[in-house]
Design a protein around this motif. Structure first.
Motif, short mmCIF file in Angstrom:
data_model
loop_
_atom_site.label_atom_id
_atom_site.label_comp_id
_atom_site.label_asym_id
_atom_site.label_seq_id
_atom_site.Cartn_x
_atom_site.Cartn_y
_atom_site.Cartn_z
N PHE A 181 0.81 -1.22 0.00
CA PHE A 181 0.00 0.00 0.00
C PHE A 181 0.85 1.27 0.00
O PHE A 181 0.55 2.24 0.68
CB PHE A 181 -0.99 -0.01 1.18
CG PHE A 181 -2.02 -1.09 1.03
CD1 PHE A 181 -1.70 -2.41 1.25
CD2 PHE A 181 -3.31 -0.78 0.65
CE1 PHE A 181 -2.64 -3.43 1.08
CE2 PHE A 181 -4.26 -1.79 0.48
CZ PHE A 181 -3.92 -3.11 0.70
N GLN A 182 1.92 1.22 -0.77
CA GLN A 182 2.80 2.38 -0.89
C GLN A 182 3.40 2.37 -2.29
O GLN A 182 3.78 1.31 -2.79
CB GLN A 182 3.90 2.26 0.15
CG GLN A 182 4.84 3.42 0.21
CD GLN A 182 5.75 3.30 1.43
OE1 GLN A 182 5.31 3.33 2.57
NE2 GLN A 182 7.02 3.12 1.19
N HIS A 188 -7.07 4.21 -1.88
CA HIS A 188 -6.24 4.34 -0.68
C HIS A 188 -5.61 5.73 -0.70
O HIS A 188 -4.57 5.95 -1.31
CB HIS A 188 -5.17 3.24 -0.65
CG HIS A 188 -5.74 1.87 -0.88
ND1 HIS A 188 -5.54 1.16 -2.03
CD2 HIS A 188 -6.55 1.11 -0.11
CE1 HIS A 188 -6.19 0.01 -1.96
NE2 HIS A 188 -6.82 -0.04 -0.80
N ALA A 228 -3.99 7.51 1.26
CA ALA A 228 -2.66 7.81 1.81
C ALA A 228 -1.55 7.51 0.80
O ALA A 228 -0.41 7.90 1.00
CB ALA A 228 -2.43 7.00 3.09
N ARG A 270 0.74 7.97 -2.38
CA ARG A 270 1.09 9.12 -3.20
C ARG A 270 2.48 8.92 -3.80
O ARG A 270 3.32 8.23 -3.24
CB ARG A 270 1.04 10.40 -2.37
CG ARG A 270 1.96 10.33 -1.18
CD ARG A 270 1.74 11.46 -0.21
NE ARG A 270 2.81 11.43 0.79
CZ ARG A 270 3.18 12.44 1.52
NH1 ARG A 270 2.57 13.60 1.40
NH2 ARG A 270 4.15 12.35 2.39
#
Lengths: 396, 237
Positions: free
Chosen positions: B99-100, B166, B168, B170
């Motif tokens: 998730f990044q 999601h 968060a 970026r």
């Protein structure tokens, strides 16, 4: 710990802002938990994305920030984020009551002023590793709702109280069918007449002693301690007592948990509205001291919270070890707020490790793992209260 | 069966090699003479902390708090577009991992592509509403999507990437139309070489920290200008 914090504060008080002082401060751990000493260094999580503004930065959670600073406060809105002019703002109390009322913000602020301490969490928080900072702790200030409802005189037959926000949006029902219908509706959530008359509900206009931020619901927000964020209606403008169940989108369609329950060996799916918060804990961070005899002393710090049921204990499991009891912090212990905990993990071998915490409450409820039935059979992402394993890499 | 070697073709081959070597040698000498006519600028980007205004996320970018070397800072000259027909377009990968977006910041040349991949099991989305490149694609686990960037925004106009599912997540893509740009590693160092002499704006942006700096510099032939860029919370965008 205290000496470090005192020295930092003293420097700040003295107004020293030279580069050398700044660099010296940066080299110290600037984020301190109860029980942490200055020589402890952060061991970053390997499986948690970088934190971003406007959400809780778990690895820097501190004793000083038991009440969450505004720059770490999340906000979620469904019908946009309105900016309400406080001078023309009106709260209307209507429906099945003897004496309907219209109150300006000044009228509300003239009513008895009270505080509520409360940890507020988005019910989707924890549904993915990228969404785990939607929780914060606050001191809300406002006026209690119960005396206002009493003064208005609830009529017999009242079943629910509905709370409407200023925010509105078009909603389409039965989409794609011959009976498709589009109507503009205000955001709304309801409480049973008993829940709405609880003494601890608040009509809040301040957070942590400051005027509430627009995105958090200014000028007026309903505070329902122990309930997920969605029940804490922002930009509150109408309170309506009704004799029918309110089934708006956020009561009857969204924020509905669909979960399989085992009944006589058969899994039966049940739909329920998202209401009270569940027991939950998380490791906030892991720290280390210098290696000694090839092993690294580790400590873990974290937080546990729920719906107000007293917390009995927090346990931590390191790799495949047994569950061990953590120490609960006694300094901040409020019914509806998170409580910090810490545990000494002892010297461990360098390498990759996993650790996880679980809360246990006074009713014997144990925070489940992701594979346990109550999480594994839950088909919707709200109420994501499963345990959060953290992975770390310990260098020699 | 092995083919017999033709003596004539071997001779031709030897001539050809000689010709190529001569051409390369002459070319290198010319390059060397050319580089003497050009200059360079190098230095270190560092972050000066202010205890009254702590940067909460500094730990991701400043590994040595005492000296403050800043990682993931984009340093570039403000220069006119340079066409390099011989330059092969490249493809940089931004993965979605845990998730990044990884890496979070990338620097590319106009005409290069970014291949977005998804190592997570969850469905992600990659979207940009930038004037440089607008796109919006959903990506299941294991999926990929490649975007070619044909417009440059330089230091001042990066392409901001997000995931609609999601919030968060970026990332930033800086697209340049000349070769004088770099991104710092953990040591904070940068070096921009083979720069035609003249006056330039030397610009630095750290997108995650919202830090920015600009300095007027003069590049002289055959010289390396040494400039350290020190930024503090005052240098906010």
């Amino acid at each position: 710990m205290n000496s470090h914090r005192a020295s930092r504060r003293d420097l700040l008080k003295a107004g020293i802002s030279s580069v050398s002082a700044g660099l010296a401060l940066m080299s110290m751990p600037s984020f301190v938990f109860p029980g942490q000493d200055a020589a402890e260094e952060l061991v970053p999580f390997q499986n948690v994305p970088r934190a971003t503004p406007n959400s809780l930065d778990w690895e820097t959670l501190t004793e000083d920030e038991w009440l969450t600073p505004q720059d770490q406060v999340f906000s979620v809105q469904h019908y946009g984020s309105p900016k309400v002019d406080p001078s023309s703002f009106v709260l209307e109390v209507a429906g099945l009551i003897e004496r309907p009322r219209k109150l300006s913000l000044a009228d509300i602020k003239a009513l008895p002023r009270e505080d509520r301490l409360m940890t507020l969490e988005c019910s989707g928080n924890g549904s993915s590793p990228g969404f785990s900072g939607a929780v914060y702790n606050s001191r809300w200030t406002g006026t209690p709702l119960a005396p206002l409802l009493k003064e208005c005189g609830i009529k017999p037959g009242a079943l629910e109280v509905v709370f409407f926000g200023v925010d509105r949006q078009k909603e389409t029902l039965r989409k794609g069918t011959p009976r498709e219908l589009t109507v503009e509706v205000p955001f709304g959530r309801s409480l049973s007449i008993e829940d709405a008359q609880r003494a601890d509900l608040l009509l809040a206009y301040e957070r942590n002693g400051q005027p509430m931020a627009d995105r958090n619901g200014a000028p007026l927000r309903l505070i329902v301690p122990g309930w997920y964020g969605i029940a804490n209606v922002k930009w509150l403008t109408r309170i309506e007592v009704r004799d029918r169940r309110y089934m708006g989108r956020f009561m009857g369609r969204d924020y509905v948990t669909i979960r399989g329950e085992r009944q006589d060996g058969e899994v039966v799916f049940v739909e329920s509205s998202v209401t009270r918060m569940n027991l939950k804990s998380a490791i906030a961070r892991v720290t280390r001291h210098a290696a000694k005899d090839g092993k690294v002393p580790l400590k873990a710090y974290g937080a546990v919270w729920g719906d107000g049921t007293p917390i009995a204990k927090v346990q931590v499991k390191f790799d495949d070890g047994d569950w061990r009891e953590a120490k609960l912090d006694d300094k901040h212990s409020e019914k509806y707020c998170w409580r910090f905990f810490s545990i000494d993990l002892g010297p461990v071998a360098p390498g990759k490790h996993t650790l996880v915490s679980r809360g246990v409450d006074a009713k014997g409820r144990v925070q489940p793992a992701a594979g346990d039935d109550e999480i594994a059979l839950k088909k919707t992402y709200w109420e994501a209260y499963q345990q959060w394993p953290r992975t770390i890499q310990v260098e020699a | 069966m092995q083919r017999r070697r033709n003596p004539y073709s071997a001779l031709c081959c030897a001539f050809l090699k000689l010709a190529v070597l001569t051409w390369v040698a002459v070319g290198r000498a010319a390059d060397h003479a050319d580089s003497l006519k050009k200059g360079a600028v190098e230095g270190t980007v560092s972050y000066q902390a202010d205890p009254a205004r702590p940067w909460r996320y500094a730990r991701y970018y400043v590994k040595q708090p005492k000296t403050g070397e800043l990682a993931e800072a984009v340093v570039a000259l403000r220069a006119k577009p340079v066409a390099e027909a011989a330059r092969e377009a490249q493809t940089i990968v931004i993965d979605q991992q845990n998730f990044q977006f990884t890496p979070e910041t990338v620097i590319i040349r106009r005409g290069d592509s970014v291949k977005f991949t998804n190592a997570d099991q969850a469905t992600h989305n990659v979207q940009s509403s930038s004037e440089i490149a607008a796109f919006n694609v959903n990506m299941p686990g294991g999926g990929d999507h490649t975007v070619r960037f044909d417009k440059a925004g330089g230091v001042r106009q990066p392409v901001h990437i997000g995931c609609v599912f999601h919030s968060a997540m970026r990332a930033w893509i800086f697209v340049f139309d000349h070769p004088w740009y770099q991104m710092t590693a953990a040591n904070g160092k940068f070096r921009l070489s083979d720069v035609p002499p003249g006056e330039y704006d030397l610009e630095m942006v750290h997108p995650a920290g919202e830090l920015r700096s600009r300095k007027r510099v003069e590049i002289k032939p055959g010289e390396t200008l040494r400039i350290d860029i020190r930024v503090s919370p005052d240098d906010k965008r």
